[in-house]
Write an enzyme that holds these catalytic residues in place. Structure first.
Site: not given
Length: 364
Positions: A97-98
Site C-alpha cells: 500500500c502507500a
C-alpha cells in the site's frame, strides 16, 4: 509471514520483478507504481476520498469504521476473490500500500483468515520509490558512453544489442521525435523513473558492469523527462557517432515509421480504423513541427504526405513517402542534430558506420 524491509530487500524485489499486489486506490497507482505491480485496490477513488474526509473531520477511528462499512458484503467478497486469485497466480508476490500501513495490513489479515499467508512490503510504495530514486542516483555515477547520430542511424538497435545498454526510448514508450509516439501510452513520470531504476538494477546485477551504453537523448522523451542525476551525467559523457549512408537511414525509417507503424495500427484497430489512426499519426507528427518548418513549407510537405498515403492505400507501396521524408531530413532533422552535436564536439570520441561503432562499443 516475513515482511521485507531492508534496502537490499527492496532492490531484490525490483531486480527479480517480484509481483506486487498494490492495494492503493487507482488514482494513486496511476500517479506512480512499480513495474511488476498490479492494482487491486482495497478502496476505489471515491471510497478513499470519503474515508480521507472522515479522517480529517472525525479522526482515525471514525475513518476506519467508515472504511469497513464501505468495503463490506458483496463488495468485500468481490475484492477478496480478486486478491485470492492474484495470490494463487503469484505465490512469490507481496502486498503493497502507500506506506505499509493499515490498507495492506487489513488485506493481509483478511487473506490470512481465508487461509492465505502473504507477505507485505514494510514501508509500502513510498519505501520502494525511495529505493528506486536512490538506485538511479547511485548507478548513474558509473561511466556512460552515448550513441549519437542523425535520425535513422539505428542508434536504438545498437543500444539494445549491448549487454550494458539501457533502451531509454523503449522504457519511455516514445522514440523521442515529433513522430516518436508508439501505440503504448506513456507512463506517469514516477512510473517511468521506477521502470528505469529497475532496468538499471537488473542490468547491473547481470554482470560486472563498468559503463552504461545509452542513446544520446535530450532531457525529454515524449512527455517523460530523464531523472536529473542521469541527465547531468549524460551531459558529461563520451559520444560515439553513427554515420551511415543516407540511403541506409531511409531504409530504416521506411521500415520503422511506415511499414511497422502501419502494421501495428491495423493489428491493434483493424484495417479501416487502423488506417485512419496511422494517417492521423503521421499528420500529427508533421503538425508538431509546423512552426519550425514555416507554414508554406509545412503545407507543401503535408500535401506530399497526403499523396503518399493515397499511393500507399491503393498500391501498398511506401516509396511515395520519400517525397516529404527526404526534404524533412535534409532541411530540418539533420541540420538540427548537427547543430546540437557541434555544441558538444569535444565529447565525440569515435565516428563510424553502424557496425564500426558497434565493434568500438564492445571493446570499451
Amino acid at each position: 509471514m516475513q515482511e521485507r524491509h531492508t534496502e537490499q530487500d527492496y532492490r531484490a524485489l525490483l531486480i527479480a520483478d517480484t509481483p506486487i499486489i498494490d492495494v492503493r486506490a487507482p488514482i494513486e497507482f496511476e500517479q506512480g507504481a512499480m513495474p511488476a505491480a498490479i492494482n487491486l485496490p482495497l478502496m476505489n477513488n471515491d471510497e478513499r476520498a470519503a474515508v480521507g474526509t472522515c479522517y480529517k473531520q472525525q479522526g482515525s477511528d471514525a475513518a476506519l469504521a467508515l472504511g469497513h462499512k464501505l468495503v463490506a458484503g458483496e463488495i468485500r467478497q468481490q475484492r477478496m476473490d480478486a486478491w485470492r486469485a492474484a495470490c494463487l497466480q503469484n505465490p512469490q508476490g507481496i502486498l503493497c500500500c502507500a506506506r505499509g500501513g493499515q490498507r495492506s495490513h487489513i488485506v493481509q489479515s483478511w487473506l490470512h483468515a481465508a487461509g492465505i499467508d502473504y507477505p507485505l512490503v514494510e514501508g509500502g510504495y513510498k519505501a520502494l520509490r525511495q529505493t528506486a530514486i536512490q538506485a538511479t542516483i547511485e548507478l548513474a555515477q558509473k561511466p556512460i558512453v552515448l550513441i549519437g547520430g542523425c535520425t535513422g542511424s539505428g542508434k536504438t538497435l545498437l543500444v539494445q544489442q549491448q549487454p550494458n545498454g539501457v533502451d531509454l526510448e523503449g522504457l519511455a514508450r516514445h522514440r523521442g521525435s515529433a513522430f516518436g509516439r508508439t501505440l503504448q501510452p506513456q507512463l506517469s513520470q514516477a512510473s517511468f523513473e521506477n521502470l528505469l531504476a529497475a532496468e538499471m538494477l537488473k542490468t547491473d546485477a547481470r554482470q560486472n558492469l563498468r559503463l552504461w551504453v545509452l542513446e544520446d537523448e535530450s532531457r525529454m522523451i515524449g512527455s517523460n523527462h530523464l531523472p536529473e542525476c542521469l541527465r547531468e551525467r549524460m551531459t558529461q559523457a563520451a559520444i560515439a557517432v553513427v554515420e551511415d549512408p543516407f540511403e541506409i537511414r531511409l531504409e530504416r525509417l521506411n521500415e520503422e515509421y511506415f511499414l511497422r507503424m502501419h502494421h501495428d495500427f491495423t493489428h491493434a484497430y483493424g484495417d479501416e480504423q487502423g488506417w485512419q489512426e496511422y494517417c492521423e499519426y503521421l499528420h500529427h507528427g508533421l503538425s508538431a513541427i509546423k512552426r519550425r518548418l514555416g507554414l508554406q513549407r509545412y503545407n507543401e510537405l503535408a500535401a506530399q504526405l497526403d499523396t503518399a498515403l493515397t499511393t500507399q492505400l491503393t498500391t501498398g507501396s511506401t516509396d511515395g513517402h520519400l517525397a516529404w521524408l527526404v526534404p524533412l531530413l535534409k532541411e530540418y532533422y539533420d541540420p538540427m542534430y548537427r547543430y546540437q552535436l557541434e555544441k558538444k564536439a569535444e565529447k565525440v570520441v569515435f565516428r563510424g558506420e553502424w557496425a564500426e561503432v558497434a565493434e568500438w562499443v564492445k571493446a570499451q
